[in-house]
Write a protein that holds these residues in place. Structure first.
Motif, PDB file in Angstrom:
ATOM      1  N   LEU A  67       0.838  -1.209   0.000  1.00  0.00           N
ATOM      2  CA  LEU A  67       0.000   0.000   0.000  1.00  0.00           C
ATOM      3  C   LEU A  67       0.867   1.252   0.000  1.00  0.00           C
ATOM      4  CD1 LEU A  67      -2.764  -1.016   2.581  1.00  0.00           C
ATOM      5  CD2 LEU A  67      -2.823  -1.164   0.095  1.00  0.00           C
TER       6      LEU A  67
ATOM      7  N   LYS B 178      -1.505 -11.623  -2.516  1.00  0.00           N
ATOM      8  CA  LYS B 178      -2.473 -11.174  -1.504  1.00  0.00           C
ATOM      9  C   LYS B 178      -3.473 -12.263  -1.146  1.00  0.00           C
ATOM     10  CE  LYS B 178      -2.693  -6.218  -2.431  1.00  0.00           C
ATOM     11  NZ  LYS B 178      -3.538  -5.212  -3.089  1.00  0.00           N
TER      12      LYS B 178
ATOM     13  N   VAL C 214      -5.423 -10.014   6.371  1.00  0.00           N
ATOM     14  CA  VAL C 214      -5.001  -8.786   7.054  1.00  0.00           C
ATOM     15  C   VAL C 214      -6.122  -8.249   7.941  1.00  0.00           C
ATOM     16  CG1 VAL C 214      -4.116  -6.438   6.761  1.00  0.00           C
ATOM     17  CG2 VAL C 214      -3.577  -8.183   5.065  1.00  0.00           C
TER      18      VAL C 214
ATOM     19  N   GLU D  45      -9.350  -0.397  10.787  1.00  0.00           N
ATOM     20  CA  GLU D  45     -10.004   0.052   9.567  1.00  0.00           C
ATOM     21  C   GLU D  45     -11.462   0.425   9.816  1.00  0.00           C
ATOM     22  OE1 GLU D  45     -11.113  -4.379   8.068  1.00  0.00           O
ATOM     23  OE2 GLU D  45      -9.108  -3.863   8.632  1.00  0.00           O
ATOM     24  N   PRO D  46     -11.901   1.538   9.309  1.00  0.00           N
ATOM     25  CA  PRO D  46     -13.331   1.805   9.339  1.00  0.00           C
ATOM     26  C   PRO D  46     -13.989   1.044   8.195  1.00  0.00           C
ATOM     27  CG  PRO D  46     -12.157   3.645   8.372  1.00  0.00           C
ATOM     28  CD  PRO D  46     -11.131   2.611   8.687  1.00  0.00           C
TER      29      PRO D  46
ATOM     30  N   SER E 192     -16.761   0.864   5.365  1.00  0.00           N
ATOM     31  CA  SER E 192     -17.684   1.757   4.666  1.00  0.00           C
ATOM     32  C   SER E 192     -18.871   1.002   4.078  1.00  0.00           C
ATOM     33  CB  SER E 192     -16.952   2.505   3.561  1.00  0.00           C
ATOM     34  OG  SER E 192     -16.542   1.582   2.583  1.00  0.00           O
TER      35      SER E 192
ATOM     36  N   ARG F 257     -23.975  -0.857   4.085  1.00  0.00           N
ATOM     37  CA  ARG F 257     -25.263  -1.301   3.549  1.00  0.00           C
ATOM     38  C   ARG F 257     -25.325  -2.817   3.445  1.00  0.00           C
ATOM     39  NH1 ARG F 257     -26.296   2.686  -1.502  1.00  0.00           N
ATOM     40  NH2 ARG F 257     -26.962   4.498  -0.336  1.00  0.00           N
TER      41      ARG F 257
ATOM     42  N   PHE G 146     -15.883 -10.684   0.307  1.00  0.00           N
ATOM     43  CA  PHE G 146     -14.436 -10.886   0.334  1.00  0.00           C
ATOM     44  C   PHE G 146     -14.055 -12.326  -0.015  1.00  0.00           C
ATOM     45  CE2 PHE G 146     -14.426  -6.764   2.296  1.00  0.00           C
ATOM     46  CZ  PHE G 146     -13.263  -6.219   1.797  1.00  0.00           C
TER      47      PHE G 146
ATOM     48  N   LEU H 291     -14.021 -12.185  -3.700  1.00  0.00           N
ATOM     49  CA  LEU H 291     -12.832 -11.486  -4.210  1.00  0.00           C
ATOM     50  C   LEU H 291     -11.610 -12.397  -4.172  1.00  0.00           C
ATOM     51  CD1 LEU H 291     -12.953  -7.861  -2.721  1.00  0.00           C
ATOM     52  CD2 LEU H 291     -13.607  -8.627  -4.981  1.00  0.00           C
TER      53      LEU H 291
ATOM     54  N   ASP I 129     -25.380  -1.568  -4.783  1.00  0.00           N
ATOM     55  CA  ASP I 129     -25.470  -0.524  -3.753  1.00  0.00           C
ATOM     56  C   ASP I 129     -26.123   0.741  -4.311  1.00  0.00           C
ATOM     57  OD1 ASP I 129     -24.367  -2.178  -1.941  1.00  0.00           O
ATOM     58  OD2 ASP I 129     -22.413  -1.196  -1.826  1.00  0.00           O
TER      59      ASP I 129
ATOM     60  N   PRO J  71     -14.390   6.956  -0.019  1.00  0.00           N
ATOM     61  CA  PRO J  71     -13.890   5.889   0.858  1.00  0.00           C
ATOM     62  C   PRO J  71     -12.405   6.032   1.190  1.00  0.00           C
ATOM     63  CG  PRO J  71     -14.423   5.012  -1.316  1.00  0.00           C
ATOM     64  CD  PRO J  71     -14.939   6.411  -1.272  1.00  0.00           C
TER      65      PRO J  71
ATOM     66  N   HIS K 184     -12.194   8.361   4.057  1.00  0.00           N
ATOM     67  CA  HIS K 184     -12.618   7.721   5.309  1.00  0.00           C
ATOM     68  C   HIS K 184     -11.648   6.636   5.765  1.00  0.00           C
ATOM     69  CE1 HIS K 184     -17.012   8.947   4.304  1.00  0.00           C
ATOM     70  NE2 HIS K 184     -16.307   9.934   4.792  1.00  0.00           N
ATOM     71  N   GLY K 185     -10.735   6.270   4.912  1.00  0.00           N
ATOM     72  CA  GLY K 185      -9.750   5.247   5.275  1.00  0.00           C
ATOM     73  C   GLY K 185     -10.214   3.836   5.003  1.00  0.00           C
ATOM     74  N   SER K 186     -11.386   3.694   4.387  1.00  0.00           N
ATOM     75  CA  SER K 186     -11.913   2.342   4.188  1.00  0.00           C
ATOM     76  C   SER K 186     -11.550   1.746   2.828  1.00  0.00           C
ATOM     77  CB  SER K 186     -13.432   2.335   4.364  1.00  0.00           C
ATOM     78  OG  SER K 186     -14.009   3.295   3.520  1.00  0.00           O
TER      79      SER K 186
ATOM     80  N   GLN L 267      -8.637   1.156   1.689  1.00  0.00           N
ATOM     81  CA  GLN L 267      -7.511   0.230   1.803  1.00  0.00           C
ATOM     82  C   GLN L 267      -7.974  -1.208   2.082  1.00  0.00           C
ATOM     83  OE1 GLN L 267      -5.142   0.583   5.392  1.00  0.00           O
ATOM     84  NE2 GLN L 267      -6.560   2.104   6.181  1.00  0.00           N
ATOM     85  N   VAL L 268      -9.164  -1.350   2.706  1.00  0.00           N
ATOM     86  CA  VAL L 268      -9.645  -2.695   3.038  1.00  0.00           C
ATOM     87  C   VAL L 268      -9.801  -3.542   1.774  1.00  0.00           C
ATOM     88  CG1 VAL L 268     -11.475  -4.003   4.201  1.00  0.00           C
ATOM     89  CG2 VAL L 268     -10.841  -1.742   5.037  1.00  0.00           C
ATOM     90  N   LEU L 269     -10.264  -2.908   0.697  1.00  0.00           N
ATOM     91  CA  LEU L 269     -10.405  -3.636  -0.562  1.00  0.00           C
ATOM     92  C   LEU L 269      -9.049  -4.139  -1.044  1.00  0.00           C
ATOM     93  CD1 LEU L 269     -12.870  -1.764  -2.937  1.00  0.00           C
ATOM     94  CD2 LEU L 269     -13.029  -4.088  -2.098  1.00  0.00           C
ATOM     95  N   PHE L 270      -8.019  -3.360  -0.754  1.00  0.00           N
ATOM     96  CA  PHE L 270      -6.684  -3.711  -1.245  1.00  0.00           C
ATOM     97  C   PHE L 270      -6.003  -4.768  -0.385  1.00  0.00           C
ATOM     98  CE2 PHE L 270      -7.692  -0.104  -3.668  1.00  0.00           C
ATOM     99  CZ  PHE L 270      -6.957  -0.194  -4.829  1.00  0.00           C
ATOM    100  N   PHE L 271      -6.662  -5.193   0.688  1.00  0.00           N
ATOM    101  CA  PHE L 271      -6.162  -6.368   1.418  1.00  0.00           C
ATOM    102  C   PHE L 271      -6.489  -7.632   0.626  1.00  0.00           C
ATOM    103  CE2 PHE L 271      -7.021  -4.003   5.679  1.00  0.00           C
ATOM    104  CZ  PHE L 271      -5.907  -3.219   5.445  1.00  0.00           C
TER     105      PHE L 271
ATOM    106  N   VAL M 115      -3.937   4.669  -2.038  1.00  0.00           N
ATOM    107  CA  VAL M 115      -5.278   4.326  -1.554  1.00  0.00           C
ATOM    108  C   VAL M 115      -5.460   4.682  -0.087  1.00  0.00           C
ATOM    109  CG1 VAL M 115      -5.516   2.474  -3.234  1.00  0.00           C
ATOM    110  CG2 VAL M 115      -4.614   1.960  -0.972  1.00  0.00           C
ATOM    111  N   LEU M 116      -4.428   5.253   0.494  1.00  0.00           N
ATOM    112  CA  LEU M 116      -4.506   5.610   1.918  1.00  0.00           C
ATOM    113  C   LEU M 116      -5.010   7.046   2.063  1.00  0.00           C
ATOM    114  CD1 LEU M 116      -1.099   4.051   2.946  1.00  0.00           C
ATOM    115  CD2 LEU M 116      -3.365   3.126   3.387  1.00  0.00           C
ATOM    116  N   PRO M 117      -5.648   7.346   3.204  1.00  0.00           N
ATOM    117  CA  PRO M 117      -6.160   8.716   3.369  1.00  0.00           C
ATOM    118  C   PRO M 117      -5.032   9.742   3.362  1.00  0.00           C
ATOM    119  CG  PRO M 117      -6.672   7.349   5.293  1.00  0.00           C
ATOM    120  CD  PRO M 117      -5.920   6.500   4.350  1.00  0.00           C
TER     121      PRO M 117
END
Lengths: 313, 314
Positions: free
Chosen positions: A50, A73, A78, A82-83, A85, A88, A98, A101, B58, B125, B128-130, B132-136, B312-314
């Motif tokens: 990252l 990955k 990991v 983390e927040p 988002s 929904r 996930f 994915l 969504d 996103p 908001h910092g979220s 990066q979660v996708l990039f895990f 991708v980080l805030p």
């Protein structure tokens, strides 16, 4: 499974991570410690690609992580602070997303088992937005485990969890290790690391100060072992006599109890016993206290700060 | 007695040689089925389509597309009613293609909606910092941009689909005919939607926050409106001299910019495309389609570059 070589990340005015060399092996839990701002999270972001390092390399499963991070990955799980988002989605949909994915075929059975293992089964159809902080933390762990990764990278995994939740997470991590997986765990809860980690790396101001087993770190420090002596009465000459013993750093007498602070690795208990008897004391008990990881952590980082201060003075 | 987590969650074991050691004997059906290693490209495609599906779902589960669709239908009803009234009042005059403007307005609103969505898709996103979660997961920058692009196109098509029944009903009630060529033109505007979404994604990838991305979009839109409005306004001002008037120079300048925008502004391109469809000018349609596809590819490449650069980080 995970190795870094001279990993460095510098910004305009600060160096977040400096010449970091760590090696996390299969079947091992590696505790990653450091005070706030030490560079732990930056390191984890560098490991995951990252952030791009200023210098040095990251090797995952023997491959440089710049080669094919997408495929790599899939072998990593990991948990980060983390927040979420995707509020929904329900918890179940979130994990299914996930799992998809990560191309997990027919993940439902595994998902069900994981939801039950972390006591989220009843809340699986609730929206993620309605989850409490602890539930979200568990959901993150679930997300990290759903594809059966070989390497787990956990940044503050028990943050926000109640004691029972901590126990569940500890159990899952331990079982992951027993199955041959590797775990890199970063936490402020030192007792958690002390309990579970095979080896520990202490990071301070971007530098790895020490890397060893918890026991090894205690031995390296070679100090702060404490012996507590319980006596019928303390002869007035006894504290001074104890201070004469080699490796005794400090002696504190209070009422019928004496606390002896020892440096070095020599076992001086026989000598202490002889000294007590020679001074006319009657020893009722002698108990030893090992330095906790927390004490070691404070000592190591404090020593380093002093060294740095000395170097700049 | 409480089971251990391992017996319930069916973890895989790993050997030093990288092969998975089976725990099926303990876990039965709970263990992950052992699958062959997947190639990066297959993982990328799978992730791209999965994220796109989720984003489109969504978007359609929110209230915004229905509000915009309702607005489009309302505008269409008003425009068609005006056409009927004009025809009734003017006697001999008839309105050619009374559905041209309503369809154009509906398509423009849909375009605006998907552009705004794309403009917020990454910046919000990430802020908001979220993100990066996708990039895990096995996701990279190009997968994310591609996924948002596909979801933008799908949402645009769904939006058109959403508008089809009320507009068909309106045509049936008023007995107005919607030319088939116009319908083809509307369908082809999906290419323009691609251009708009790609532009929105570039803004989203490049901007530091969701608010900044929207401000950039507003600034770009205002610039277009100023050029168009300015050119129209200047045409109405008579020049004082035939040769040395600065107004003439400005007019020429704005006209050139205006012409140039035809190839860059999705909204201008949409107008031109529908107009060409009405005239059944297939050569012009082909030209605009080619320009839209070319612009889309260029903005997508710029978006990937911007996201790589900003991270991708805030």
């Amino acid at each position: 499974m995970l190795q870094t070589e001279g990993l460095t990340k510098a910004y305009d005015t600060t160096v977040a991570v400096q010449d970091l060399n760590i090696n996390v092996r299969a079947g091992e839990i590696y505790g990653f410690l450091g005070p706030n701002g030490a560079g732990k999270t930056t390191t984890i972001r560098l490991l995951l690609g990252l952030l791009q390092p200023t210098a040095g390399s990251v090797f995952l499963f023997g491959q440089r992580n710049t080669n094919d991070m997408v495929a790599l990955k899939r072998r990593i799980g990991v948990v980060a602070e983390e927040p979420l988002s995707m509020t929904r989605m329900t918890g179940w949909e979130f994990i299914r997303f996930f799992a998809d994915l990560n191309a997990v075929p027919q993940p439902e059975a595994r998902m069900e088992a994981l939801f039950q293992a972390l006591d989220l089964w009843d809340a699986r159809h609730a929206l993620v937005g309605a989850y409490s902080r602890g539930m979200r933390q568990k959901l993150s762990l679930l997300r990290a485990l759903v594809h059966g990764p070989e390497l787990l990278i956990l940044d503050e995994p028990v943050s926000g969890l109640d004691p029972y939740g901590i126990l569940q997470v500890r159990q899952l991590v331990e079982e992951h290790r027993q199955n041959g997986g590797a775990v890199l765990i970063s936490s402020h809860i030192l007792s958690e690391i002390e309990r579970s980690a095979d080896r520990v790396g202490i990071l301070h101001q971007g530098r790895l100060l020490v890397e060893d087993t918890v026991e090894g770190i205690r031995q390296r420090l070679g100090s702060a072992r404490v012996l507590k002596l319980g006596l019928v009465m303390v002869p007035s000459t006894l504290p001074d006599a104890l201070r004469q013993i080699h490796n005794v750093e400090r002696v504190e007498a209070y009422d019928s109890q004496i606390t002896v602070h020892i440096v070095g690795q020599n076992d001086i208990r026989p000598e202490i016993f002889r000294t007590v008897v020679a001074q006319g004391g009657v020893l009722l008990e002698m108990t030893g206290e090992e330095m906790s990881l927390e004490e070691a952590f404070v000592t190591i980082t404090h020593q380093n700060v002093e060294q740095l201060a000395g170097a700049t003075a | 007695m409480r089971n251990t987590a391992a017996t319930r969650y069916g973890n895989r074991g790993y050997r030093a040689d990288g092969m998975t050691t089976s725990m099926e004997s303990r876990t039965g059906s709970l263990a992950v089925a052992r699958e062959a290693p997947r190639s990066s490209s297959s993982l990328r495609w799978g992730a791209l389509l999965r994220i796109a599906r989720q984003q489109a779902r969504d978007a359609m589960l929110g209230w915004a597309p229905y509000l915009v669709a309702a607005l489009a239908v309302l505008i269409a009803v008003v425009l068609v009613y005006n056409a009927i009234r004009f025809t009734a009042e003017s006697g001999l005059n008839i309105v050619a293609n009374p559905f041209s403007l309503p369809l154009q307005t509906a398509a423009s609103l849909a375009l605006l909606y998907v552009t705004v969505e794309a403009t917020l898709a990454i910046a919000r996103p990430r802020e908001h910092g979220s993100l990066q979660v996708l990039f895990f997961a096995p996701v990279d920058v190009s997968v994310l941009i591609g996924a948002h692009f596909v979801s933008g196109i799908v949402v645009y098509l769904l939006f058109l689909l959403l508008l089809a029944p009320p507009l068909s009903l309106l045509a049936w009630v008023t007995n107005f005919v919607v030319p088939v060529a116009l319908l083809w033109g509307v369908l082809l505007t999906v290419l323009v939607a691609g251009l708009a979404v790609a532009f929105g994604l570039f803004l989203s990838a490049a901007a530091p926050s969701g608010r900044a991305a929207i401000l950039l979009l507003v600034a770009a839109t205002l610039l277009l409106l100023i050029v168009q409005g300015g050119y129209a306004a200047l045409l109405n001002i008579p020049p004082t001299s035939r040769y040395y008037d600065a107004l003439l120079f400005l007019r020429v300048l704005l006209r050139n910019v205006h012409e140039l925008l035809l190839w860059f502004s999705p909204f201008r391109m949409l107008d031109a495309m529908l107009d060409a469809a009405l005239r059944a000018d297939w050569a012009a349609l082909l030209q605009y389609s080619g320009a839209a596809v070319g612009g889309t590819v260029a903005w997508l490449a710029a978006a990937v570059w911007a996201l790589r650069r900003r991270g991708v980080l805030p």
